[in-house]
Write an enzyme that holds these catalytic residues in place. Structure first.
Site, PDB file in Angstrom:
ATOM      1  N   HIS A 118       0.817  -1.215   0.000  1.00  8.88           N
ATOM      2  CA  HIS A 118       0.000   0.000   0.000  1.00  8.88           C
ATOM      3  C   HIS A 118       0.852   1.267   0.000  1.00  8.88           C
ATOM      4  CE1 HIS A 118       0.343  -0.109   4.523  1.00  8.88           C
ATOM      5  NE2 HIS A 118       0.398   1.188   4.330  1.00  8.88           N
ATOM      6  N   ASP A 148       0.135  -7.552   1.351  1.00 10.80           N
ATOM      7  CA  ASP A 148       0.581  -6.174   1.560  1.00 10.80           C
ATOM      8  C   ASP A 148       2.105  -6.063   1.556  1.00 10.80           C
ATOM      9  OD1 ASP A 148       0.189  -3.437   1.823  1.00 10.80           O
ATOM     10  OD2 ASP A 148       0.303  -3.503   4.011  1.00 10.80           O
ATOM     11  N   SER A 229       4.894   2.317   7.861  1.00 10.44           N
ATOM     12  CA  SER A 229       4.585   1.144   7.043  1.00 10.44           C
ATOM     13  C   SER A 229       5.772   0.706   6.207  1.00 10.44           C
ATOM     14  CB  SER A 229       3.433   1.451   6.090  1.00 10.44           C
ATOM     15  OG  SER A 229       2.262   1.664   6.802  1.00 10.44           O
TER      16      SER A 229
END
Length: 384
Positions: A118, A148, A229
């Site tokens: 993402h 992901d 992230s």
């Protein structure tokens, strides 16, 4: 998604992309601790188990030493998207979001970086910011929306250090962990947070661009914020035990962050490096949970049917198209195993079956029950 008693629908924020609403049901996390190697030797993979990668790094003697060694392998990642009218000549790339990444392998003249899908999704250009502040453009090697994860590569001249992976199966609740990343923006690069493993083997329902999925994760109370992230969750030895991906972002909730275990990361990034994607069995249908379908579309179903998934689209060239599955068919079981929602169907399909296998679907077309057999092909997209 079907709600169960005692569970709340998690509000979701992608920690890697600033100012945008992500489909993941948690905030992506970043941790970094890199092994400091003086030679740019590639990490050797344990090809039998894909659980441990090794470097020549010596263990750090203290937390500050470990952080100092690791920081060279933690990078910032900036996602640029195209702005303006694509039919006009004055289009330009603008910053869409930022996250973190981990240099995990140097091979020849290329260095490889693992991050979250993402963080780089739909990017027109991907920029990597090194610890020194140097910037370079990255090439996308492979990506996988369901897990992901994504792999990038840059010129090896920018990489002096790689991170070593450790066995995430050895983690226990209470083990100390450290996260290093770029919370909120590159301006806060190299931020270090410390905590413990709160729980292992958590199962979290998430929404991705490839559909809903049940992700196996490590839970930690180390502070994870947007921008973290794609970073590494490190154990006390400074080795990567997880890639930070999610957090619960909700009023009154603190210390609930999640990382993808290293033992799941390694085989996936190897497959992406080799093939550009993770190959999964493919039926060729779009799905909607039966619980979310308006009553007018399910009123003819027998009352005994309380769960399942409705077919919303059919790829005519796929296994589903050839087997005569139709829109508004309701799938209630696969190979005799009941499926209550799309997560359960995907989980069975992607973990129990392989390309070339035959799958027997129990399908209701209105009140009529049918048994339809499909021969699974390779995923040409991230649909089922």
């Amino acid at each position: 998604m079907e709600n169960s008693k005692g569970k709340r629908f998690l509000s979701t924020v992608g920690a890697g992309v600033i100012g945008s609403v992500l489909t993941l049901a948690l905030v992506t996390n970043t941790d970094l601790l890199a092994a400091n190697s003086q030679e740019k030797s590639p990490i050797t993979e344990n090809t039998a188990s894909y659980k441990v990668q090794q470097t020549s790094t010596k263990p750090a003697t203290s937390l500050p030493d470990m952080v100092e060694q690791a920081s060279g392998a933690i990078v910032g990642i900036v996602n640029y998207k195209e702005a303006g009218n694509r039919f006009m000549q004055d289009t330009q790339s603008v910053v869409s979001g930022s996250g973190s990444g981990v240099i995990y392998k140097i091979e020849g003249n290329k260095a490889f970086i693992v991050t979250n899908n993402h963080v780089i999704e739909d990017a027109k250009k991907i920029e990597v910011v090194l610890q020194s502040g140097e910037k370079t453009t990255a090439e996308l090697v492979g990506k996988d929306a369901l897990s992901d994860l994504a792999v990038l590569k840059i010129d090896a001249k920018y990489a002096d250090t790689v991170l070593e992976f450790d066995d995430s199966d050895k983690l226990r609740a209470g083990d100390q962990v450290v996260a290093i990343g770029n919370p909120l923006s590159i301006d806060f690069s190299g931020t270090v947070t410390q905590g413990i493993v709160s729980a292992v083997n958590r199962s979290i329902n998430v929404k991705t661009s490839a559909g809903e999925w049940k992700m196996n994760v490590i839970q930690t109370d180390a502070a994870i914020n947007p921008g973290n992230s794609g970073g590494a969750l490190l154990n006390a030895d400074g080795k990567v035990v997880g890639i930070n991906s999610l957090k619960i972002s909700e009023k009154g909730v603190e210390g609930l962050g999640f990382a993808i275990p290293s033992n799941e990361v390694l085989p996936l990034i190897k497959e992406m490096t080799d093939h550009g994607q993770v190959e999964r069995a493919y039926i060729g249908i779009g799905l909607a949970d039966l619980a979310e379908v308006p009553y007018m579309y399910v009123q003819d179903l027998p009352k005994s049917v309380t769960g399942g998934v409705m077919v919303t689209t059919v790829d005519p060239l796929s296994a589903a198209g050839k087997a005569d599955l139709k829109e508004q068919d309701v799938v209630t079981a696969i190979n005799g195993t009941d499926v209550k929602n799309s997560i359960e169907l995907r989980k069975f399909l992607y973990t129990k079956l392989s390309v070339g296998d035959k799958a027997t679907l129990t399908v209701y077309r209105g009140a009529e029950m049918k048994t339809i057999e499909v021969t699974l092909t390779s995923n040409k997209s991230t649909k089922e």
